[in-house]
Motif scaffolding. Structure first.
Motif, PDB file in Angstrom:
ATOM      1  N   UNK A 303       0.856  -1.188   0.000  1.00 10.63           N
ATOM      2  CA  UNK A 303       0.000   0.000   0.000  1.00 10.63           C
ATOM      3  C   UNK A 303       0.889   1.233   0.000  1.00 10.63           C
ATOM      4  N   UNK A 304       0.265   2.364  -0.224  1.00  9.88           N
ATOM      5  CA  UNK A 304       1.015   3.607  -0.371  1.00  9.88           C
ATOM      6  C   UNK A 304       1.451   4.102   1.012  1.00  9.88           C
ATOM      7  N   UNK A 305       2.741   4.374   1.151  1.00 12.44           N
ATOM      8  CA  UNK A 305       3.283   4.759   2.450  1.00 12.44           C
ATOM      9  C   UNK A 305       2.769   6.122   2.909  1.00 12.44           C
ATOM     10  N   UNK A 307      -0.390   7.323   2.121  1.00 16.10           N
ATOM     11  CA  UNK A 307      -1.847   7.442   2.168  1.00 16.10           C
ATOM     12  C   UNK A 307      -2.518   6.365   3.005  1.00 16.10           C
ATOM     13  N   UNK A 352       6.360   2.623  -0.693  1.00 18.73           N
ATOM     14  CA  UNK A 352       5.361   1.550  -0.714  1.00 18.73           C
ATOM     15  C   UNK A 352       5.532   0.659   0.515  1.00 18.73           C
TER      16      UNK A 352
END
Lengths: 508, 508
Positions: A303-305, A307, A352
Motif C-alpha cells: 500500500x502507499x506509504x 496514504x 510503498x
C-alpha cells in the motif's frame, strides 16, 4: 609406494634424513607386512612406546610452535590469485582462497601427500578424494585392518576465507607426525592425518561432503554429481574435477569398507568469540548443536506509504521486524540461538508499504528437544503476529491480513561426542595448561567433519581462540601461541587415545 | 485552429453538432477577440451564466455517470501492450501502463486535444508538454490574460498502474466541459482542463515534473535533461521525447509568463483506505502532508550465526528490526506516518549474522513542525540503539558496536490548500451529498500536481474512495457511482469558484 614399503631401510635411517627424501627417491623394496611390522618395533634405536609414556613424560612432548606456524602459512601460498594486481603480503589480512578441487586445492593436496609420506606415512585416497595418511604403529598392517587414530580436518577454504579454518587442523596433524618422529615415538596402533574433501561446501554446495560420504550420510553419487556454484556451472561436477586433479581414488569412500577410523580428533579455531572473551586457551568441544534452517515468507498487502494509515496496513516488513525481535527473545530465554541472515523485501520501493518479505531463519540449540521446543514457540509467535495484525476486528481483515509461512530447508541433529574422546582432550588440556580455568567445555556452533566421524568412531574436537570471533573472512586470525597450545592438546589427545585403545585391547 | 476561431458559427450551431465535428472540418474563420467575446455571450440560445446559478439550480446540474465511466475506460485503450499474448479484457484487473511521453501517452494526448477542442476549447502546449484546454467564459480573451479556473490532473501512469490515478481527474474535467455544453452554461471567466506532464515520475524520475516546472520549483533545463530510467537509457531525454511525440510546445512553462491559472481543482482517488473504511463518498482535501525520505545505514559486525552468542553480536539486522518497530511507535504517538519500504542485508547468508543493513525511511506528517519533531525523536532512537548494543560495558565494544547513519534524500514541506478553494469543495459536497457525515476533511498522503499549483493560485483537491486503498497497481479500482459523485463535486467546485472570482471582481 610409501615409506611403509621401505620397511627395513627406514629403520636404519634417522627420521630427519627420511624426512628430506622426496617421494621419488625413496627406495621401493616391498617387504611382507609381518616382517616390517616386527622390524618397525624391534629397531635398535631408542624408541618410546605410547603405552610406556607416563603423563609426566607425555607433558614434555610438545610441538614446535614456529614449525607449526610455518606450515600453516606456507600452505597458504596455494591460493587463488587476487584480482588486484598487488597481492597482499600481510598474512594478517591476506586470508586464503582455495576452493575445493581447484588447481590450488590440488597443490595443497600434493603437498599433503608428499609431506606425510616423507614423514613415514602411507597415503590412501578414496573415491570422494579424502586423503588418509597413516603412520604405522606397533600393531599395524598395510591394509588398514587396524583402524588408526586420526587427527583430521580440511585444506579447502571459503572463496574469501581465512588461513586457519581447516588448515590449522591438518597442519597440526602434520606437526604431530613430526613430533612423533623427532621423539622416536611408536604408537600402539597406527595414527594418521586425514584431509577431508569439500568441508566448506562453498563450490559444491554440500558442506562436510567428503566426511559425509565416508559416514554414509551423503551418497557417493549425489556428491559426485554436484555441480559447481562458484562459479555457477552446468558442466563441472565433483567427479570430473576429482579426476582432472588426480584425486579420484579407488578406495571406497566408506567407514565400512573403505579406510576405517579408530578415533578422530579435530583441532579448529572456535569461529566465535567465547574463548577470547573468557581469556581461555582451549575449548573442549563436547558436541555440535542441533540446527535447522527455514525460509520464512510473510505476506501482507502493498500500500502507499503516504496514504495508508497504520490501522489499515498489512506491513510485511513491520511484521518481519516484530518476528526478528521476538524470535531472538525466545532463543535467548531457551538458551539457544536464532539468526536472520537474509531478508528480501517486495516490491522494494521507498514509498510503498511492503507486501511481502522472505527471510532466512537459522535456529540452534545443543539439545534436539530444546530446539524443537524453540521451533514450537516460534510457530506460536507467527500465529500471534498474524492475529495481532491491526484492525482485524473491524470486519475488514482483507486489508490488514498478515500470513506467515515457515518452510524447513535443512535440519541437523545435535551431536554428542564420545565421552572417552572428550576425556582425552580434557585431560590433555588440564595437564598442559595446569588449571581448569584456562579452558572450558563447549558446544560447537558450526558443523565440522567431526560431526560425520562421530557417527562411527570416538570423536572429539579442540577449539582455540579466534580473534574477535571472526571466521570465513580474510581477517580470520589465531595467535601463534594458541595454535601451538591447540596442537599440543591434539597431539596428547591422540596419544592418550592410542594408549586407551591399547588398554581396551583394540590392537590384539 | 480551435473552436475559439469559429466564434460566430459556433453560436449558431448546437453543441451536440459541434461535438461531432472533427478538428479538420471545423470552420477556420478568425474573428477579432472583442467581437466573438461579445458574440459568445449574446447568443440567442438560452444560456445560463454561472453568476446567475443559485445553489439550488447548481445542484441539478450533474455529470452523466455512464459517459464519464466510458471516457475513463476508453482512454485506457492506449496502454503498452502486455508481454502476455492475451491482453486481459477485464477492466477490473487490466490496469494501465502508459509511461509519460511514450507512443501511448501521445495517443492519449491527441485524444485530449481533439476532444477538448471539439468541446469548444482552445488548447495550449507549453515547453514541458503540459496541455491546457481553455473554454472561454463571458470574460475571456484569446491570450490567457484572464486566467481560467482549471480542473487538472495527468494522463500518464505507473509502469503497472491503475485506470483511475490521474486519468479520473482529466476525464472528469472533460465531462465537466460536456455538462457545461449540454446545459448551455456560460461561465464568468474561462474554465479549462489541464493535463500535466509526467506526474508519476516513473520514467523520468521527478514526480510532478510538468506542474513543478510550471510552478518554478523544477528548472526547465533540469526537467528537459532527465534521462529515462524505465527503461534505463543514457540517451533518451525528456526534451527529445517531447519533440518526437510532437508535444514540445513553445509557450513558456511558467506560472508567470506562460499559461496562468486562476484556480485549480483536482479530483483524484484517495490511494488510501480511509474513505472506504469510513464509508464516505468524498474527501475534502485541505493540503498535503510534509514528508522526508532517508537512507539509513546500520553497521554492525558480520559473524557466524552458529558460533557467536548474542552477547558478542553486533547484528545489523536485529538493530534494523528494533529501529523499524520503534520508529513506527514514534510516528503513531505523534500522529504521523513512518514506513520502511526498502531494506538490503549484507552479506546475506543464512548462517551469517548481518554486518550491514541499508534501509529507506519515509516519514510524513501534516505539520512541518511535527515532522521535524518526529525526526528528532527518531535520531534519538538511533543513539539509543547504538548505546543499547549489548556488552558495551565489557571493554570489548569493537565486537558489539552498532552505528546508525541517516542521510536525508528528499524533503517536501507541508502544503495547505487555499481556504476558499476548500470551501468551494466542501459546499459542493454538502449540497450534493446532503449531510456532512458523507464526507470528511483530510490531508493527502501523497504528492499531486495540486501541490505545485497551490504555490501560485487557489487550489483544492477532491478525493473519492479507492477499493482497499490500493493504487499504483492494476487492481486499483473506483466505483462508477463514486467517480460520478467526485466529478459532480469537481464541476460544482469550479462553478462556485467561477462565481466567487466574479464576485471578487477578478474578471473586471
Amino acid at each position: 609406494m610409501s615409506l611403509f614399503e621401505a620397511g627395513l631401510t627406514m629403520r636404519a635411517t634417522p627420521w630427519s634424513v627420511l624426512q628430506s627424501l622426496s617421494h621419488a627417491t625413496r627406495p621401493a623394496t616391498r617387504l611382507p607386512i609381518a616382517l616390517w611390522k616386527r622390524t618397525f618395533s624391534s629397531s635398535a634405536c631408542l624408541q618410546l612406546r605410547t603405552s610406556e609414556l607416563a603423563d609426566t613424560s607425555l607433558k614434555s612432548i610438545k610441538v614446535d610452535p614456529d614449525r607449526l606456524w610455518d606450515t600453516i602459512h606456507s600452505t597458504a601460498k596455494w591460493t587463488e590469485p587476487k584480482s588486484s594486481p598487488s597481492i597482499k603480503e600481510d598474512i594478517r589480512t591476506a586470508g586464503l582462497s582455495r576452493l575445493t578441487l581447484g588447481k590450488e586445492d590440488r597443490q595443497a593436496r600434493d603437498w599433503f601427500v608428499q609431506t606425510t609420506e616423507s614423514l613415514g606415512c602411507k597415503t590412501y585416497v578414496d573415491q570422494i578424494g579424502n586423503i588418509f595418511a597413516i603412520r604405522p604403529g606397533l600393531n599395524s598392517d598395510d591394509n588398514g585392518r587396524v583402524p588408526a587414530t586420526f587427527a583430521g580436518s580440511h585444506l579447502d577454504s571459503q572463496p574469501s576465507g581465512g588461513r586457519f579454518d581447516g588448515v590449522l587442523g591438518v597442519a597440526a596433524g602434520v606437526e604431530m607426525l613430526r613430533v612423533l618422529n623427532d621423539n622416536w615415538i611408536e604408537t600402539e596402533g597406527p595414527v594418521g592425518v586425514v584431509n577431508w574433501t569439500n568441508e566448506e561446501g562453498a563450490k559444491y554446495p554440500i558442506s562436510m561432503m567428503g566426511s559425509g560420504v565416508w559416514a554414509g550420510r551423503v551418497s557417493l553419487e549425489d556428491a559426485w554429481n554436484l555441480k559447481s556454484v562458484h562459479p555457477v556451472s552446468e558442466v563441472t561436477t565433483v567427479k570430473q574435477e576429482l579426476e582432472s586433479i588426480g584425486y579420484l581414488g579407488s578406495i571406497p569412500a566408506s567407514h565400512k569398507n573403505g579406510v576405517r577410523i579408530g578415533a578422530h580428533f579435530e583441532l579448529h579455531l572456535e569461529q566465535g568469540p567465547k574463548l577470547e572473551v573468557a581469556r581461555q586457551a582451549i575449548g573442549v568441544v563436547e558436541g555440535v548443536q542441533a540446527y535447522k534452517w527455514f525460509t520464512v515468507t510473510i505476506k501482507g498487502r502493498e500500500s502507499h506509504a503516504g496514504t495508508t494509515d497504520f490501522a489499515n496496513r498489512a506491513d510485511a516488513l513491520y511484521s518481519a521486524a516484530t518476528f526478528i525481535t521476538m524470535v531472538r527473545e525466545v532463543a535467548r530465554s531457551l538458551g539457544g540461538l536464532a539468526s536472520v541472515g537474509m531478508l528480501a523485501v517486495s516490491p522494494s520501493s521507498v514509498n510503498t508499504v511492503p507486501g511481502e518479505v522472505r527471510l532466512s531463519l537459522d535456529i540452534r540449540h545443543p539439545s534436539d528437544k530444546a530446539l524443537n521446543e524453540m521451533l514450537k514457540t516460534i510457530q506460536g509467535i507467527c500465529r500471534q503476529i498474524e492475529s495481532n495484525a491491526e484492525n482485524t476486528s473491524g470486519g475488514r481483515t482483507h486489508l490488514t491480513r498478515i500470513t506467515i509461512d515457515m518452510k524447513e530447508d535443512f535440519a541437523s541433529n545435535a551431536v554428542k561426542f564420545s565421552p572417552e574422546a572428550i576425556r582425552c582432550v580434557e585431560q590433555s588440556a588440564t595437564d598442559l595448561l595446569g588449571e581448569a580455568t584456562k579452558f572450558q567445555r563447549m558446544t560447537s556452533g558450526a558443523g565440522h567433519d567431526s560431526v560425520c566421524t562421530s557417527m562411527h568412531c570416538p570423536t572429539a574436537m579442540i577449539f582455540i581462540p579466534c580473534k574477535d570471533g571472526i571466521s570465513h573472512n580474510p581477517s580470520e586470525w589465531c595467535e601463534k601461541e594458541d595454535c601451538a597450545i591447540g596442537a599440543n592438546v591434539l597431539l596428547h589427545s591422540v596419544l592418550r587415545m592410542d594408549r586407551l585403545r591399547k588398554e581396551r585391547g583394540e590392537f590384539e
